[in-house]
Write a protein that holds these residues in place. Structure first.
Motif, PDB file in Angstrom:
ATOM      1  N   MET A 147       0.842  -1.344   0.093  1.00 29.70           N
ATOM      2  CA  MET A 147      -0.014   0.058  -0.019  1.00 29.70           C
ATOM      3  C   MET A 147       0.815   1.158  -0.021  1.00 29.70           C
ATOM      4  SD  MET A 147      -2.820  -1.346   2.603  1.00 29.70           S
ATOM      5  CE  MET A 147      -4.088   0.456   2.384  1.00 29.70           C
ATOM      6  N   LEU A 148       1.842   1.396   0.732  1.00 24.03           N
ATOM      7  CA  LEU A 148       2.928   2.555   0.795  1.00 24.03           C
ATOM      8  C   LEU A 148       3.602   2.572  -0.647  1.00 24.03           C
ATOM      9  CD1 LEU A 148       4.731   2.162   4.433  1.00 24.03           C
ATOM     10  CD2 LEU A 148       3.130   4.044   3.311  1.00 24.03           C
ATOM     11  N   VAL A 149       3.903   1.630  -1.141  1.00 21.84           N
ATOM     12  CA  VAL A 149       4.571   1.469  -2.439  1.00 21.84           C
ATOM     13  C   VAL A 149       3.496   2.157  -3.478  1.00 21.84           C
ATOM     14  CG1 VAL A 149       5.337   0.264  -4.509  1.00 21.84           C
ATOM     15  CG2 VAL A 149       6.170  -0.151  -2.209  1.00 21.84           C
ATOM     16  N   GLN A 150       2.417   1.666  -3.502  1.00 16.95           N
ATOM     17  CA  GLN A 150       1.444   2.371  -4.306  1.00 16.95           C
ATOM     18  C   GLN A 150       0.945   3.538  -4.192  1.00 16.95           C
ATOM     19  OE1 GLN A 150      -1.800  -0.087  -3.767  1.00 16.95           O
ATOM     20  NE2 GLN A 150      -1.356  -1.980  -5.122  1.00 16.95           N
ATOM     21  N   ARG A 151       1.019   4.020  -2.803  1.00 18.95           N
ATOM     22  CA  ARG A 151       0.877   5.531  -2.399  1.00 18.95           C
ATOM     23  C   ARG A 151       2.017   6.387  -3.043  1.00 18.95           C
ATOM     24  NH1 ARG A 151      -0.981   6.407   3.593  1.00 18.95           N
ATOM     25  NH2 ARG A 151      -2.908   5.125   3.082  1.00 18.95           N
ATOM     26  N   TYR A 152       3.202   5.985  -2.844  1.00 15.98           N
ATOM     27  CA  TYR A 152       4.331   6.834  -3.034  1.00 15.98           C
ATOM     28  C   TYR A 152       5.043   6.850  -4.585  1.00 15.98           C
ATOM     29  CZ  TYR A 152       3.587   9.088   1.295  1.00 15.98           C
ATOM     30  OH  TYR A 152       3.272  10.094   2.223  1.00 15.98           O
ATOM     31  N   HIS A 153       4.836   5.682  -5.049  1.00 16.07           N
ATOM     32  CA  HIS A 153       5.603   5.371  -6.475  1.00 16.07           C
ATOM     33  C   HIS A 153       5.314   6.466  -7.452  1.00 16.07           C
ATOM     34  CE1 HIS A 153       6.508   3.858 -10.481  1.00 16.07           C
ATOM     35  NE2 HIS A 153       7.499   3.052  -9.630  1.00 16.07           N
ATOM     36  N   ALA A 154       3.985   6.927  -7.737  1.00 11.95           N
ATOM     37  CA  ALA A 154       4.036   8.181  -8.721  1.00 11.95           C
ATOM     38  C   ALA A 154       4.583   9.279  -8.163  1.00 11.95           C
ATOM     39  CB  ALA A 154       2.665   8.266  -9.182  1.00 11.95           C
ATOM     40  N   PRO A 155       4.269   9.831  -6.941  1.00 10.52           N
ATOM     41  CA  PRO A 155       4.748  11.037  -6.543  1.00 10.52           C
ATOM     42  C   PRO A 155       6.452  10.990  -6.417  1.00 10.52           C
ATOM     43  CG  PRO A 155       3.009  10.500  -5.120  1.00 10.52           C
ATOM     44  CD  PRO A 155       3.273   9.185  -5.880  1.00 10.52           C
ATOM     45  N   LEU A 156       6.988   9.958  -5.995  1.00 10.51           N
ATOM     46  CA  LEU A 156       8.353   9.795  -6.127  1.00 10.51           C
ATOM     47  C   LEU A 156       9.095   9.880  -7.538  1.00 10.51           C
ATOM     48  CD1 LEU A 156       9.463   7.341  -3.301  1.00 10.51           C
ATOM     49  CD2 LEU A 156      10.224   9.493  -3.480  1.00 10.51           C
ATOM     50  N   LEU A 157       8.320   9.339  -8.350  1.00 11.21           N
ATOM     51  CA  LEU A 157       8.773   9.404  -9.866  1.00 11.21           C
ATOM     52  C   LEU A 157       8.750  10.765 -10.265  1.00 11.21           C
ATOM     53  CD1 LEU A 157       9.701   7.664 -12.227  1.00 11.21           C
ATOM     54  CD2 LEU A 157       7.277   7.260 -12.868  1.00 11.21           C
ATOM     55  N   ALA A 158       7.695  11.332 -10.126  1.00  9.70           N
ATOM     56  CA  ALA A 158       7.659  12.740 -10.482  1.00  9.70           C
ATOM     57  C   ALA A 158       8.560  13.759  -9.840  1.00  9.70           C
ATOM     58  CB  ALA A 158       6.225  13.240 -10.298  1.00  9.70           C
ATOM     59  N   HIS A 159       8.943  13.487  -8.718  1.00 14.59           N
ATOM     60  CA  HIS A 159      10.041  14.318  -7.860  1.00 14.59           C
ATOM     61  C   HIS A 159      11.260  14.118  -8.612  1.00 14.59           C
ATOM     62  CE1 HIS A 159      12.443  16.029  -4.792  1.00 14.59           C
ATOM     63  NE2 HIS A 159      12.935  14.812  -4.747  1.00 14.59           N
ATOM     64  N   LEU A 160      11.586  12.906  -8.628  1.00 15.03           N
ATOM     65  CA  LEU A 160      13.152  12.513  -9.027  1.00 15.03           C
ATOM     66  C   LEU A 160      13.056  12.852 -10.519  1.00 15.03           C
ATOM     67  CD1 LEU A 160      13.525   9.281  -7.182  1.00 15.03           C
ATOM     68  CD2 LEU A 160      14.865  11.412  -6.876  1.00 15.03           C
ATOM     69  N   TYR A 161      12.030  12.759 -11.421  1.00 15.35           N
ATOM     70  CA  TYR A 161      12.228  13.271 -12.714  1.00 15.35           C
ATOM     71  C   TYR A 161      12.275  14.605 -12.967  1.00 15.35           C
ATOM     72  CZ  TYR A 161      10.798  14.240 -17.431  1.00 15.35           C
ATOM     73  OH  TYR A 161      10.738  14.608 -18.849  1.00 15.35           O
ATOM     74  N   ARG A 162      11.496  15.408 -11.883  1.00 17.17           N
ATOM     75  CA  ARG A 162      11.883  16.938 -11.811  1.00 17.17           C
ATOM     76  C   ARG A 162      13.325  17.228 -11.599  1.00 17.17           C
ATOM     77  NH1 ARG A 162       6.207  17.071 -10.312  1.00 17.17           N
ATOM     78  NH2 ARG A 162       7.072  16.661  -8.037  1.00 17.17           N
ATOM     79  N   VAL A 163      13.732  16.457 -10.467  1.00 10.36           N
ATOM     80  CA  VAL A 163      15.431  16.884 -10.146  1.00 10.36           C
ATOM     81  C   VAL A 163      16.163  16.469 -10.887  1.00 10.36           C
ATOM     82  CG1 VAL A 163      16.888  16.175  -8.183  1.00 10.36           C
ATOM     83  CG2 VAL A 163      14.616  16.685  -7.543  1.00 10.36           C
ATOM     84  N   LEU A 164      16.173  15.251 -11.679  1.00  7.70           N
ATOM     85  CA  LEU A 164      17.181  14.653 -12.532  1.00  7.70           C
ATOM     86  C   LEU A 164      16.950  14.981 -13.849  1.00  7.70           C
ATOM     87  CD1 LEU A 164      17.360  11.333 -10.278  1.00  7.70           C
ATOM     88  CD2 LEU A 164      19.171  13.215 -10.360  1.00  7.70           C
ATOM     89  N   THR A 165      15.670  15.220 -14.374  1.00  5.82           N
ATOM     90  CA  THR A 165      15.341  15.537 -15.757  1.00  5.82           C
ATOM     91  C   THR A 165      15.799  14.410 -16.641  1.00  5.82           C
ATOM     92  OG1 THR A 165      17.358  16.681 -16.594  1.00  5.82           O
ATOM     93  CG2 THR A 165      15.780  17.880 -15.454  1.00  5.82           C
ATOM     94  N   ASP A 166      15.563  13.100 -16.281  1.00  6.51           N
ATOM     95  CA  ASP A 166      15.850  11.825 -16.849  1.00  6.51           C
ATOM     96  C   ASP A 166      14.892  10.634 -16.173  1.00  6.51           C
ATOM     97  OD1 ASP A 166      16.700   9.163 -17.630  1.00  6.51           O
ATOM     98  OD2 ASP A 166      18.630   9.784 -17.869  1.00  6.51           O
ATOM     99  N   MET A 167      14.000  10.364 -17.310  1.00  7.11           N
ATOM    100  CA  MET A 167      12.828   9.508 -16.742  1.00  7.11           C
ATOM    101  C   MET A 167      13.190   7.989 -16.504  1.00  7.11           C
ATOM    102  SD  MET A 167       9.979   8.913 -15.695  1.00  7.11           S
ATOM    103  CE  MET A 167       8.640  10.312 -16.309  1.00  7.11           C
ATOM    104  N   HIS A 168      14.180   7.526 -17.043  1.00 10.83           N
ATOM    105  CA  HIS A 168      14.794   6.406 -16.844  1.00 10.83           C
ATOM    106  C   HIS A 168      15.555   6.140 -15.724  1.00 10.83           C
ATOM    107  CE1 HIS A 168      13.430   4.501 -20.606  1.00 10.83           C
ATOM    108  NE2 HIS A 168      14.044   5.668 -21.261  1.00 10.83           N
ATOM    109  N   LEU A 169      16.418   7.263 -15.501  1.00 10.30           N
ATOM    110  CA  LEU A 169      17.300   7.558 -14.088  1.00 10.30           C
ATOM    111  C   LEU A 169      16.287   7.620 -13.112  1.00 10.30           C
ATOM    112  CD1 LEU A 169      19.721   7.467 -12.530  1.00 10.30           C
ATOM    113  CD2 LEU A 169      19.688  10.018 -13.198  1.00 10.30           C
ATOM    114  N   ALA A 170      15.097   8.426 -13.289  1.00  9.11           N
ATOM    115  CA  ALA A 170      14.206   8.645 -12.148  1.00  9.11           C
ATOM    116  C   ALA A 170      13.445   7.052 -11.643  1.00  9.11           C
ATOM    117  CB  ALA A 170      13.291   9.606 -12.585  1.00  9.11           C
ATOM    118  N   GLU A 171      13.017   6.408 -12.854  1.00  9.91           N
ATOM    119  CA  GLU A 171      12.550   5.043 -12.352  1.00  9.91           C
ATOM    120  C   GLU A 171      13.486   4.003 -11.559  1.00  9.91           C
ATOM    121  OE1 GLU A 171      11.475   4.092 -16.399  1.00  9.91           O
ATOM    122  OE2 GLU A 171       9.652   5.051 -16.429  1.00  9.91           O
TER     123      GLU A 171
END
Length: 192
Positions: free
Chosen positions: A21-45
């Motif tokens: 449940m925690l992974v489901q709750r936070y996967h998308a927000p973490l991905l969006a955050h890391l993508y904004r920070v790193l500007t690379d979707m594969h790396l963010a994933e």
């Protein structure tokens, strides 16, 4: 509905569904955050997956009722910093052409709200430092408070305010420069 802290404590006591449940709750927000920070979707994933692996590995260091969300984002922050300072990351340099700016200049909250739909902000953010992108992402993208952002980044609240101010000023300046350039370019095409 269970709080994040209750779910993590339940997982620590053997409830595998709680972690899911925690992974489901936070996967998308973490991905969006890391993508904004790193500007690379594969790396963010990759770093989202690594964040959850570290979360599991370091589970014993979590003490209920410590706020879960800032703890999770602190793990992601350290992974992003470790990547950014690695020898590979130092050799990689991202350059991008800026597309035409729209006439309406959005405020910071609007920029982050429309992140997925507008490539222009993504490209403008690549011109900011990692530290500046991270502060903006946590404050506006993840809607964290100044104290939460400061705790995650291990910096004083005043530094969060200063970085936010500087990053927004630079971002606005870059977007305005791009808009002026695109207007002059379009004006030249009409006369030619």
């Amino acid at each position: 509905m269970f709080t994040d802290e209750e779910l993590f404590r339940a997982w620590q006591h053997g409830d595998a569904r709680a972690l899911e449940m925690l992974v489901q709750r936070y996967h998308a927000p973490l991905l969006a955050h890391l993508y904004r920070v790193l500007t690379d979707m594969h790396l963010a994933e990759d770093l989202v997956q690594e964040t959850f692996i570290r979360l599991i590995r370091d589970a014993k260091s979590y003490c209920y009722p410590r706020p879960f969300r800032p703890w999770l984002y602190t793990i992601a922050h350290h992974l992003a910093c470790n990547y950014h300072t690695s020898a590979y990351a130092r050799r990689v340099e991202l350059r991008a052409e800026m597309p035409a700016m729209q006439a309406h200049e959005p405020d910071p909250a609007e920029w982050f709200e429309r992140w997925e739909r507008h490539d222009i902000l993504h490209k403008a953010l690549t011109h900011l430092s990692l530290e500046q992108r991270e502060v903006l992402s946590l404050r506006f993208g993840q809607e964290l408070s100044i104290p939460e952002t400061a705790a995650i980044l291990s910096i004083p609240a005043g530094t969060v305010k200063s970085r936010t101010f500087t990053a927004l000023r630079l971002l606005r300046s870059h977007l305005e420069e791009n808009a002026s350039y695109m207007e002059s370019k379009q004006g030249g095409q009409h006369h030619g």
